[in-house]
Design an enzyme around this catalytic site. Structure first.
Site, PDB file in Angstrom:
ATOM      1  N   CYS A   1       1.130  -1.493  -0.120  1.00 22.07           N
ATOM      2  CA  CYS A   1      -0.126   0.485   0.320  1.00 22.07           C
ATOM      3  C   CYS A   1       0.684   1.547  -0.403  1.00 22.07           C
ATOM      4  CB  CYS A   1      -1.255  -0.166   0.892  1.00 22.07           C
ATOM      5  SG  CYS A   1      -2.335   1.527   1.103  1.00 22.07           S
ATOM      6  N   CYS A   2       1.756   1.361   0.951  1.00 19.95           N
ATOM      7  CA  CYS A   2       2.721   2.424   1.021  1.00 19.95           C
ATOM      8  C   CYS A   2       3.643   2.523  -0.379  1.00 19.95           C
ATOM      9  CB  CYS A   2       3.872   2.242   1.700  1.00 19.95           C
ATOM     10  SG  CYS A   2       3.154   2.978   3.827  1.00 19.95           S
TER      11      CYS A   2
ATOM     12  N   CYS B   1       7.720   4.056   5.231  1.00 22.45           N
ATOM     13  CA  CYS B   1       6.825   3.865   4.696  1.00 22.45           C
ATOM     14  C   CYS B   1       7.442   3.311   3.621  1.00 22.45           C
ATOM     15  CB  CYS B   1       6.183   5.074   4.385  1.00 22.45           C
ATOM     16  SG  CYS B   1       6.632   6.342   4.328  1.00 22.45           S
TER      17      CYS B   1
ATOM     18  N   CYS C   1      -1.344   8.617   7.339  1.00 15.52           N
ATOM     19  CA  CYS C   1      -2.314   8.838   7.190  1.00 15.52           C
ATOM     20  C   CYS C   1      -2.924   7.751   7.598  1.00 15.52           C
ATOM     21  CB  CYS C   1      -2.287   7.206   5.940  1.00 15.52           C
ATOM     22  SG  CYS C   1      -1.304   7.942   4.269  1.00 15.52           S
TER      23      CYS C   1
END
Ligand code: SF4
Length: 231
Positions: free
Chosen positions: A110-111, A219, A193
């Protein structure tokens, strides 16, 4: 780069920024801003030196409303337009391709999709980038130099606050009345986030609120190849 890092080690962050501007030119360098306390201090310092230097932020579509409000307050204060960098996939497209809530199943992917790849794209347009990382923040940042070669992204990385303490950063922000994210006053020392950030408890590491319950601590924007342990 090593010589510059040694010479500038004890310099004030503003002087390090000035060196960066002189060395790479107004169009060759940019600040990556996540609107945390370090970054707002750098926005202020940079504005005093050259208000036209690019400042960009990675909008993952999952930022807190307070973060976006901080952007707007800074914009108003400095008359600055912050360059929005967005991922290739919308959240809906990401969910269709990889499943719902990828940040729970595979935060590294996702990062990569929402931060690392967009950053790599934007950095191709510069010779150097400026970040707000500090040695004190975490073991993965403990060896950061004020100027270093970024092997991951292939350009120079300028970390003017590398040797500053939390206290010094806050003193600068308060003294200069720099707008900052109000979440910092509610036990969020590090803000990313929404799904991956929580408040920290008294005595906890300042970055304990990032990716809670997971081994991940970075991240991928500030990881050196030799670390590979995981803004
Ligand atoms: S911090 Fe969380 S939500 Fe944001 S890009 Fe990384 S894994 Fe995804």
């Amino acid at each position: 780069m090593r010589r510059a890092a040694e010479t500038l080690r004890r310099a004030h962050p503003s002087d390090i920024l000035e060196w960066g501007l002189r060395t790479f030119g107004q169009k060759g360098i940019a600040l990556a801003c996540s609107f945390g306390v370090e970054d707002v201090a750098l926005v202020d310092m940079l504005h005093r030196l050259d208000p036209e230097v690019d400042v960009f932020y990675l909008d993952t579509d999952l930022l807190f409303p307070e973060t976006l409000e901080t952007r707007d307050r800074l914009s108003e204060r400095y008359g600055k337009r912050f360059i929005r960098i967005s991922p290739s996939l919308t959240l809906e497209e990401q969910a269709q391709k990889y499943g719902e809530k990828l940040w729970e199943k595979d935060p590294n992917l996702c990062c990569r999709l929402r931060k690392v790849e967009p950053l790599a794209r934007v950095l191709t347009g510069y010779r150097a980038w400026i970040t707000g990382i500090r040695r004190e923040q975490s073991p993965t940042r403990a060896r950061a130099e004020v100027v270093e070669w970024d092997e991951v992204f292939g350009l120079v990385k300028v970390n003017p606050l590398a040797f500053w303490t939390t206290k010094q950063v806050w003193a600068y922000v308060v003294e200069n009345r720099v707008p900052y994210n109000p979440m910092h006053d509610r036990d969020y020392p590090s803000i990313g986030c929404m799904p991956c950030t929580r408040q920290v408890k008294p005595g906890e590491d300042p970055r304990a609120g990032r990716w809670p319950g997971k081994a991940k601590t970075e991240c991928g924007l500030h990881v050196k190849p030799e670390d590979e342990s995981g803004n």
